[in-house]
Design a protein around this motif. Structure first.
Motif, short mmCIF file in Angstrom:
data_model
loop_
_atom_site.label_atom_id
_atom_site.label_comp_id
_atom_site.label_asym_id
_atom_site.label_seq_id
_atom_site.Cartn_x
_atom_site.Cartn_y
_atom_site.Cartn_z
N THR A 19 24.41 -10.21 -72.15
CA THR A 19 25.18 -11.15 -71.31
C THR A 19 26.62 -11.20 -71.78
O THR A 19 27.55 -11.18 -70.97
N ALA A 20 26.82 -11.25 -73.08
CA ALA A 20 28.18 -11.30 -73.62
C ALA A 20 28.96 -10.04 -73.24
O ALA A 20 30.14 -10.11 -72.89
N MET A 21 28.30 -8.89 -73.29
CA MET A 21 28.97 -7.65 -72.92
C MET A 21 29.35 -7.65 -71.44
O MET A 21 30.45 -7.23 -71.08
N ARG A 22 28.43 -8.11 -70.59
CA ARG A 22 28.71 -8.15 -69.15
C ARG A 22 29.87 -9.10 -68.86
O ARG A 22 30.80 -8.75 -68.12
N VAL A 23 29.84 -10.29 -69.44
CA VAL A 23 30.91 -11.26 -69.20
C VAL A 23 32.25 -10.71 -69.70
O VAL A 23 33.26 -10.81 -69.00
N ALA A 24 32.25 -10.10 -70.88
CA ALA A 24 33.49 -9.53 -71.42
C ALA A 24 34.03 -8.43 -70.50
O ALA A 24 35.24 -8.33 -70.27
N ARG A 25 33.14 -7.61 -69.95
CA ARG A 25 33.57 -6.55 -69.04
C ARG A 25 34.17 -7.12 -67.77
O ARG A 25 35.23 -6.68 -67.30
N GLU A 27 23.64 -4.38 -70.79
CA GLU A 27 24.06 -5.66 -70.20
C GLU A 27 22.89 -6.50 -69.69
O GLU A 27 22.99 -7.72 -69.61
N ASN A 28 21.80 -5.84 -69.34
CA ASN A 28 20.63 -6.56 -68.84
C ASN A 28 19.56 -6.73 -69.90
O ASN A 28 18.41 -7.05 -69.58
N ASP A 29 19.93 -6.49 -71.16
CA ASP A 29 19.04 -6.69 -72.31
C ASP A 29 17.77 -5.85 -72.25
O ASP A 29 16.73 -6.25 -72.76
N ALA A 69 33.25 -1.74 -77.40
CA ALA A 69 33.37 -2.63 -76.23
C ALA A 69 34.34 -3.77 -76.54
O ALA A 69 35.16 -4.14 -75.70
N ALA A 70 34.27 -4.32 -77.74
CA ALA A 70 35.19 -5.40 -78.12
C ALA A 70 36.64 -4.91 -78.04
O ALA A 70 37.52 -5.65 -77.60
N GLU A 71 36.86 -3.67 -78.44
CA GLU A 71 38.21 -3.09 -78.37
C GLU A 71 38.62 -2.82 -76.92
O GLU A 71 39.71 -3.19 -76.49
N ASN A 111 39.11 -5.90 -75.07
CA ASN A 111 40.05 -6.78 -75.76
C ASN A 111 39.44 -8.18 -75.93
O ASN A 111 40.02 -9.19 -75.57
N ASN A 112 38.21 -8.19 -76.48
CA ASN A 112 37.47 -9.44 -76.60
C ASN A 112 36.72 -9.45 -77.93
O ASN A 112 35.59 -8.97 -78.02
N GLN A 113 37.36 -10.00 -78.95
CA GLN A 113 36.75 -10.02 -80.27
C GLN A 113 35.58 -11.01 -80.36
O GLN A 113 34.76 -10.93 -81.26
N GLY A 114 35.52 -11.96 -79.43
CA GLY A 114 34.39 -12.89 -79.41
C GLY A 114 33.07 -12.17 -79.24
O GLY A 114 32.03 -12.64 -79.70
N LEU A 115 33.12 -11.00 -78.63
CA LEU A 115 31.93 -10.19 -78.45
C LEU A 115 31.31 -9.83 -79.80
O LEU A 115 30.10 -9.81 -79.96
N LEU A 116 32.16 -9.59 -80.80
CA LEU A 116 31.66 -9.26 -82.12
C LEU A 116 30.93 -10.45 -82.74
O LEU A 116 29.93 -10.28 -83.43
N HIS A 117 31.42 -11.66 -82.49
CA HIS A 117 30.76 -12.86 -83.01
C HIS A 117 29.35 -12.98 -82.43
O HIS A 117 28.40 -13.32 -83.14
N VAL A 118 29.22 -12.71 -81.15
CA VAL A 118 27.90 -12.79 -80.51
C VAL A 118 26.98 -11.75 -81.12
O VAL A 118 25.83 -12.04 -81.47
#
Length: 101
Positions: free
Chosen positions: A26-32, A57-59, A71-73, A76-83
């Motif tokens: 979910t985090a990857m899909r939202v970040a995309r 993205e659909n687990d 993907a975080a790069e 451009n979403n470092q929050g993805l790494l936290h998840v």
């Protein structure tokens, strides 16, 4: 200066709360979507097949660490790494062992 530290701590706390409740897919899909990339565009940038990215993205498949970092790069979403770290069993075990000592 103290205010910025408190703000950073509050932001980290909120990111961690979200990370506990959201799957990595979910985090990857939202970040995309936030990055305004189609599934096909993102797949090309991540060097994976669109079907593979859809599975992440659909687990249906666990993304490898290098894909999450890329993907975080790309997004451009470092929050993805936290998840991801919140869901990573090795990281969780390390954090729990450090907390116990």
């Amino acid at each position: 200066m103290a205010g910025s530290v408190a703000l950073g701590t509050e932001v980290d706390r909120r990111v961690n709360l979200v990370a506990e409740r959201v799957s990595i897919g979910t985090a990857m899909r939202v970040a995309r979507v936030v990055a305004r990339l189609s599934l096909a565009e993102a797949a090309v940038r991540l060097s994976v097949a669109p079907n593979t990215l859809s599975n992440y993205e659909n687990d249906r498949r666990e993304p490898p660490p290098e894909i999450v970092v890329k993907a975080a790069e790309v997004y451009n979403n470092q929050g993805l790494l936290h998840v991801w770290l919140e869901h990573c069993p090795v990281y969780r075990a390390l954090a729990e062992s450090e907390a116990a000592s």
